[in-house]
Every structure is written in C-alpha cells, then in structure tokens.
Design a protein around this motif. Sequence first.
Motif, short mmCIF file in Angstrom:
data_model
loop_
_atom_site.label_atom_id
_atom_site.label_comp_id
_atom_site.label_asym_id
_atom_site.label_seq_id
_atom_site.Cartn_x
_atom_site.Cartn_y
_atom_site.Cartn_z
N GLU A 143 36.65 19.48 24.42
CA GLU A 143 35.21 19.37 24.29
C GLU A 143 34.93 18.35 23.27
O GLU A 143 35.72 17.93 22.42
N VAL A 144 33.83 17.65 23.34
CA VAL A 144 33.41 16.70 22.27
C VAL A 144 31.94 17.06 21.97
O VAL A 144 30.99 17.21 22.81
N LYS A 145 31.73 17.59 20.79
CA LYS A 145 30.60 18.10 20.25
C LYS A 145 30.07 17.33 19.13
O LYS A 145 30.93 17.17 18.19
N PRO A 146 28.74 17.72 18.78
CA PRO A 146 28.12 16.94 17.57
C PRO A 146 28.72 17.70 16.34
O PRO A 146 28.99 18.78 16.19
N LEU A 147 29.01 16.97 15.13
CA LEU A 147 29.78 17.48 13.96
C LEU A 147 28.74 16.76 12.67
O LEU A 147 28.73 15.58 12.58
#
Length: 172
Positions: free
Chosen positions: A21-25
């Motif tokens: 997964e790649v999600k905003p941080l």
Amino acid sequence: MEQKDLQHIVAQFNIEGNVTEVKPLGNGLINTTYKVATEGAAPDYVLQHVNNAIFPDVEMLMGNIVAVTGHIRAKYEAAGVEDIDRKVLSFVQAKDGKYFYFDGEKYWRVMVFIPDTISQSAVTPESSYIVGETFGNFQAMLADIPVQLGETIKDFHNMEFRLWQLREAVKE
C-alpha cells in the motif's frame, strides 16, 4: 495520485520487499509525502514528491542530503552509537543510481520509514528548547564535513538579505 501511479514510482527505487500500500503521510507544507507499506520483514518506506518550485536543483539538494546523512552516520558508527537507523535518515537509490527519480513531471525520493516516531505541529517553550539543542548538535556534527555543500535556496541563509526583507515588509 492513483495507487498504481505511486506504486510505479516506488518501483523505480531499490527497495526491499513487496509493496502492499502507498498512502498519504503527515501534513507537510513543502513536499507531498506518502508511507509505503511492505509485507513481511522488509522495512516500510517514505515516498516524497520533492517540490522543485522551492528546490529547483534537486540533484544538488539530494547530493547535500546524502553527504550530510553519510557524514553523521559515519560519526555515529565510529562512536559506537546504538540504534543509528532511528537517528539518521537512510535514503534509497533509484535504479539509475541517483537518490531521486524524475517521472517526466515530478521529482521523487525514497527513504526508510522510522517507526514509532511523532511529528510536532505546535510550538511550545519546551519543544523550542529541544529543537534549538538538537539543531546545535546537528551543526556541531557537521563542523568538519569534508565536502562543500551547495546552496539549494538562494540567499536562504543570507542574514543581510533577510534583514532587508524584514525592513521592506515592515514598510508596507
């Protein structure tokens, strides 16, 4: 940005493991940041779009960062400091050997994610003291860096220019 596009960008770097997964941080003001989760024992990563409107010479910026983090890491290793990976960022090279990737539109970089950290957004006297002390230690660690670092933002540290800017702002 779409998940498949972000995963394509991450795939341009020499990371370990399979991306799940790649999600905003976070809530950065300059760069757009994402957490890259991987499966198993592989580390997680931080993917960051480098704002080249602020940092027009991304190659110089990353050269500076790699020189600084490498210098500090070497000092910690020589001193036998424990848990260095929590104290110094680790940047990941792109497949072409650079520490950034240009997708034709944007510049990207990847670093190893440091778990169990917090980001402060409020300023208090206590946090200001810690930041000042930490910045002083950082400067002391770099007093003997053997390379010349480049100026990534013109006149950023030029105090005469900053005072002129202040005087101009107060006039208005």
